[in-house]
Design a protein around this motif. Structure first.
Motif, PDB file in Angstrom:
ATOM      1  N   LYS A   1     -37.970 -25.039 -27.776  1.00  0.00           N
ATOM      2  CA  LYS A   1     -37.095 -26.209 -27.667  1.00  0.00           C
ATOM      3  C   LYS A   1     -35.747 -25.964 -28.325  1.00  0.00           C
ATOM      4  O   LYS A   1     -34.935 -26.873 -28.425  1.00  0.00           O
ATOM      5  N   GLY A   2     -35.551 -24.762 -28.885  1.00  0.00           N
ATOM      6  CA  GLY A   2     -34.210 -24.399 -29.354  1.00  0.00           C
ATOM      7  C   GLY A   2     -34.052 -24.273 -30.854  1.00  0.00           C
ATOM      8  O   GLY A   2     -32.993 -23.886 -31.336  1.00  0.00           O
ATOM      9  N   ASP A   3     -35.125 -24.595 -31.624  1.00  0.00           N
ATOM     10  CA  ASP A   3     -34.990 -24.495 -33.081  1.00  0.00           C
ATOM     11  C   ASP A   3     -35.342 -23.078 -33.512  1.00  0.00           C
ATOM     12  O   ASP A   3     -36.494 -22.753 -33.752  1.00  0.00           O
ATOM     13  N   LEU A   4     -34.294 -22.242 -33.659  1.00  0.00           N
ATOM     14  CA  LEU A   4     -34.539 -20.819 -33.958  1.00  0.00           C
ATOM     15  C   LEU A   4     -34.749 -20.564 -35.436  1.00  0.00           C
ATOM     16  O   LEU A   4     -34.986 -19.438 -35.847  1.00  0.00           O
ATOM     17  N   SER A   5     -34.645 -21.621 -36.264  1.00  0.00           N
ATOM     18  CA  SER A   5     -34.839 -21.406 -37.702  1.00  0.00           C
ATOM     19  C   SER A   5     -36.323 -21.386 -38.056  1.00  0.00           C
ATOM     20  O   SER A   5     -36.688 -21.201 -39.204  1.00  0.00           O
ATOM     21  N   GLN A   6     -37.185 -21.582 -37.045  1.00  0.00           N
ATOM     22  CA  GLN A   6     -38.635 -21.634 -37.304  1.00  0.00           C
ATOM     23  C   GLN A   6     -39.169 -20.319 -37.855  1.00  0.00           C
ATOM     24  O   GLN A   6     -38.858 -19.257 -37.328  1.00  0.00           O
ATOM     25  N   ARG A   7     -39.964 -20.425 -38.945  1.00  0.00           N
ATOM     26  CA  ARG A   7     -40.696 -19.247 -39.435  1.00  0.00           C
ATOM     27  C   ARG A   7     -42.118 -19.710 -39.735  1.00  0.00           C
ATOM     28  O   ARG A   7     -42.322 -20.847 -40.120  1.00  0.00           O
TER      29      ARG A   7
ATOM     30  N   ASN B   1     -42.191 -13.595 -36.827  1.00  0.00           N
ATOM     31  CA  ASN B   1     -41.008 -13.917 -37.624  1.00  0.00           C
ATOM     32  C   ASN B   1     -39.882 -12.934 -37.338  1.00  0.00           C
ATOM     33  O   ASN B   1     -38.725 -13.332 -37.194  1.00  0.00           O
ATOM     34  N   GLN B   2     -40.218 -11.633 -37.248  1.00  0.00           N
ATOM     35  CA  GLN B   2     -39.186 -10.631 -36.962  1.00  0.00           C
ATOM     36  C   GLN B   2     -38.535 -10.917 -35.613  1.00  0.00           C
ATOM     37  O   GLN B   2     -37.309 -10.858 -35.464  1.00  0.00           O
ATOM     38  N   MET B   3     -39.409 -11.268 -34.653  1.00  0.00           N
ATOM     39  CA  MET B   3     -38.916 -11.559 -33.312  1.00  0.00           C
ATOM     40  C   MET B   3     -37.958 -12.751 -33.346  1.00  0.00           C
ATOM     41  O   MET B   3     -36.901 -12.747 -32.724  1.00  0.00           O
ATOM     42  N   THR B   4     -38.336 -13.774 -34.129  1.00  0.00           N
ATOM     43  CA  THR B   4     -37.509 -14.973 -34.218  1.00  0.00           C
ATOM     44  C   THR B   4     -36.149 -14.647 -34.842  1.00  0.00           C
ATOM     45  O   THR B   4     -35.110 -15.119 -34.381  1.00  0.00           O
ATOM     46  N   VAL B   5     -36.200 -13.808 -35.921  1.00  0.00           N
ATOM     47  CA  VAL B   5     -34.939 -13.427 -36.577  1.00  0.00           C
ATOM     48  C   VAL B   5     -34.044 -12.707 -35.564  1.00  0.00           C
ATOM     49  O   VAL B   5     -32.850 -13.015 -35.429  1.00  0.00           O
TER      50      VAL B   5
END
Ligand SMILES: Nc1ncnc2c1ncn2[C@@H]1O[C@H](COP(=O)(O)OP(=O)(O)OP(=O)(O)O)[C@@H](O)[C@H]1O
Ligand SMILES: [Mg+2]
Length: 670
Positions: A369-375, A392-396
């Protein structure tokens, strides 16, 4: 199929529970049957041993009688009295021995088997016996003991009390083989017989004695006391023993419901068939009188090894069943607790597996949904921990990529904006050039047509003025005509300058020289206007290719504008320098005058735009613009109302320095 609709947690819990329940169920069944079998088997083993003990007791009774008979038979008085036919003495002694030794019967025969004395019933004697034991002793001359069925006639000869003790009324018994007679009148005895020898070892008689087993509880009670030690279970004796005559209970401590001994009842058909018919022992469950027992039966045989009865021991099944039930219930209890405990553990294990996965799923959802700060924060070091780490690495990486993308977009937008500005400026510039070009053509035409009539008006006005030298009224009017005509001619001159299409005559020149020369022309005017003029010239500038006259004209226009803007005095600074990129020579004319309002800035290069009323033509800047343009240069304005204005002229540098110096020298010479 249904599993598709369940959450991972539910699936895990369900499968764990299945495994637990099936596992516990199977182990319970196996355990319970093992325990049950073991207990029953133990009971059967015990009852088998008990039967051995019972046989010992029975045998001991038999041995006791045998010994009594044997010892009595060898006593001296026996030979003596028999040989002397002293019946009275024999009767007296044998009666005493019978009582002392607790024998039911004690009988002496002669060497042919004829009765000499019946100690229990001395009245009847002299009859010939037909007794297998006596016959056996007569033939074998040895002591013998055995169990024997005694017929009613023989019993009656021994005495009515013996006969009536033997008589047992049959009690109908379920599961026993039906019998027509109502009572049993014969009896069963343990008997022993011994030969009596004379002084020369010749057989002179047979002594036999025995105990009736019917209604004689000595043996069975002894068995109960020795083997079961009187143990009770819910007021019932746990252990029981019975002696059967055929299938009939003649001596027992199995009790009927009314508390009497179960004499007269009979054994079940199953047991009868196995023990009496086939002569095999019976070990197993059996329904005895009124309860289930774990039982052991074995046959009792007579001297001819015919089966004449049975010896039985049995234990109440109830205590064993209770024990088994107790164990089973304990087992079930443990199984139940295990199921609960394992279920709780399974629940927590399932939750601990599914929770991080759920967290990952939720985080992925939020990222989608667009919240890329998720860890996700998962501390475990197992595969799920690794998964979370990679996640987490993927998200970063995703966040960085997105930021890069956004910043690229911003840069691109900025560049588009800059280019658009540039385009707009170029467009303005083109429009301006176009405007000037067409206006120039018009102006040239008009100027050409008007200049000659204006010249003739001026000449004629001067002539009339000379002629009317003394006429004051006409003189003033004529002066007005001359002034206005001069003004017209000034405009026309400006128009001509503006429109002059002649190509510039360019030569290499030092711009500083041009500046110095122009400024010199204004020396007196600068002073008069109370203005301080400053030069800041870079002496290392290259010579540039310019039309010196035209550039002088540009500088003149700009200096005049600056002076006009500072009517109360001020500072005029003229500077020269290289542009940052070294491609242009820049000349700046800065004043501390009134400044130009913002809304005028776009108009000041338009022809005829002026704020100076009739004093200005509005052509100065547009002419200058045209000249600079002819030199491939630019002209820019920075101005602030009340503070002053700076005009910057940029002229391109071209490399032909050697030519420049030569030409300058030529000019100087002239
Ligand atoms: N240095 C300056 N300070 C303030 N205003 C200026 C300056 N230079 C130009 N202007 C403004 O720009 C207008 C146009 O100037 P431009 O030189 O084209 O015409 P002009 O000076 O009015 O008339 P002319 O040059 O024919 O005497 C001026 O009227 C003035 O308002
Ligand atoms: Mg001007």
């Amino acid at each position: 199929m249904l599993s598709r609709y369940f959450s991972l947690r539910t699936k895990l819990i369900l499968s764990f529970s299945m495994v637990i329940i099936v596992g516990v169920f199977l182990s319970t069944i196996v355990g319970v049957s093992l325990i049950g079998n073991t207990i029953v088997k133990q009971a059967q083993d015990k009852v088998r041993l008990d039967l051995n003990s019972a046989r010992e007791v029975y045998q001991e009774e038999s041995n006791n009688i045998k010994n009594t008979i044997r010892l009595t038979a060898i006593r001296l008085f026996m030979k003596d009295a028999i040989l002397k036919s002293d019946r009275e003495r024999l009767k007296a002694v044998l009666q005493k021995i019978r009582v002392d030794e607790s024998l039911d019967i004690l009988t002496l025969t002669d060497k042919t088997g004829r009765v000499i004395v019946r100690a229990h019933n001395p009245v009847i004697y002299g009859d010939q016996l037909n007794d297998e034991i006596v016959d056996w002793v007569l033939s074998k001359r040895q002591v013998v003991a055995s169990t024997q069925i005694i017929s009613r006639e023989d019993l009656e000869k021994q005495g009515n009390d013996i006969a009536s003790q033997s008589r047992i009324e049959l009690i109908p018994t379920p599961r026993a083989i039906p019998r027509t007679e109502a009572e049993e009148t014969s009896g069963m005895m343990i008997k022993a017989a011994a030969p009596v020898f004379g002084y020369n070892d010749e057989l002179i008689g047979v002594l036999y004695g025995g105990n009736l087993l019917n209604r004689n509880y000595q043996i069975v009670d002894k068995i109960k006391d020795i083997v079961y030690k009187g143990e009770k279970y819910k007021e019932h004796d746990i252990g029981t023993a019975t002696i059967f005559q055929g299938d009939l209970r003649i001596s027992t401590n199995v009790m009927r419901d009314d508390g009497t001994r179960a004499i007269g009842t009979r054994v079940s058909e199953d047991v009868y068939n196995q023990v009496i018919e086939k002569g095999l022992p019976w070990i197993g469950r059996a329904f005895v009188v009124n309860a289930w027992y774990i039982t052991a039966y074995e046959p009792i045989m007579n001297l001819k090894e015919e089966i004449i009865g049975m010896l039985y021991v049995g234990m109440l099944e109830a205590p064993y069943l209770d024990l088994r039930n107790q164990v089973v219930f304990t087992f079930l209890g443990i199984a139940f607790l295990s199921v609960i405990l394992l279920s709780v553990i399974a629940y927590y294990v399932s939750v601990s597996i599914s929770k991080p996965i759920r967290e990952l799923a939720l985080a992925s959802d939020r990222i989608a949904k667009g919240d890329l700060s998720q860890r996700v924060r998962i501390e475990s070091h197992d595969e799920i921990g690794q998964l979370a780490n990679s996640f987490n690495q993927m998200t970063v990486a995703l966040q960085k990529a997105t930021e890069n993308y956004l910043s690229c977009t911003r840069t691109l937008e900025k560049k588009v904006e800059e280019k658009t500005d540039e385009l707009e400026k170029t467009q303005d510039y083109l429009i301006q050039s176009e405007k000037l070009a067409s206006l120039g053509k018009l102006a040239a035409g008009i100027a050409h047509e008007i200049n000659n009539p204006l010249t003739s008006i001026l000449i004629n006005s001067h002539l009339i003025s000379e002629m009317l030298e003394n006429d004051v009224a006409f003189g003033e009017n004529l002066k007005l005509i001359i002034d206005e005509t001069n003004r017209c001619s000034k405009i026309v001159k400006g128009l001509l300058e503006f429109s002059r299409q002649s190509p510039p005559e360019k030569e290499f020149a030092n711009i500083n020289e041009v500046i110095k020369k122009t400024l010199l022309l204004f020396e007196s005017q600068v002073l008069a206007n109370n203005v301080r003029a400053e030069k800041k010239l870079n002496e290392n500038l290259p010579a540039i290719l310019i039309d010196v006259n035209k550039i002088e004209q540009v500088l003149t226009n700009l200096i005049l504008n600056a002076l006009d803007a500072m009517p109360g005095g001020g500072i005029l600074v003229i500077s020269s320098q290289m542009s940052v990129d070294n491609q242009f020579v820049e000349v700046k004319i800065r004043d501390t005058g009134s400044g130009i309002p913002k809304e005028y800035i776009s108009k000041i290069f338009d022809p005829f735009f002026t704020t100076k009323g009739i004093k200005g033509t509005g052509l100065g800047l547009s002419v200058s613009y045209g000249i600079v343009q002819q030199h491939d240069g630019t002209i820019n304005v920075q101005s602030e109302v009340g503070k002053g204005t700076t005009i910057v002229i940029s002229l391109p540098v071209e490399e032909k320095k050697d030519v420049l110096f030569k030409k300058e020298e030529d000019r100087d010479d002239k």
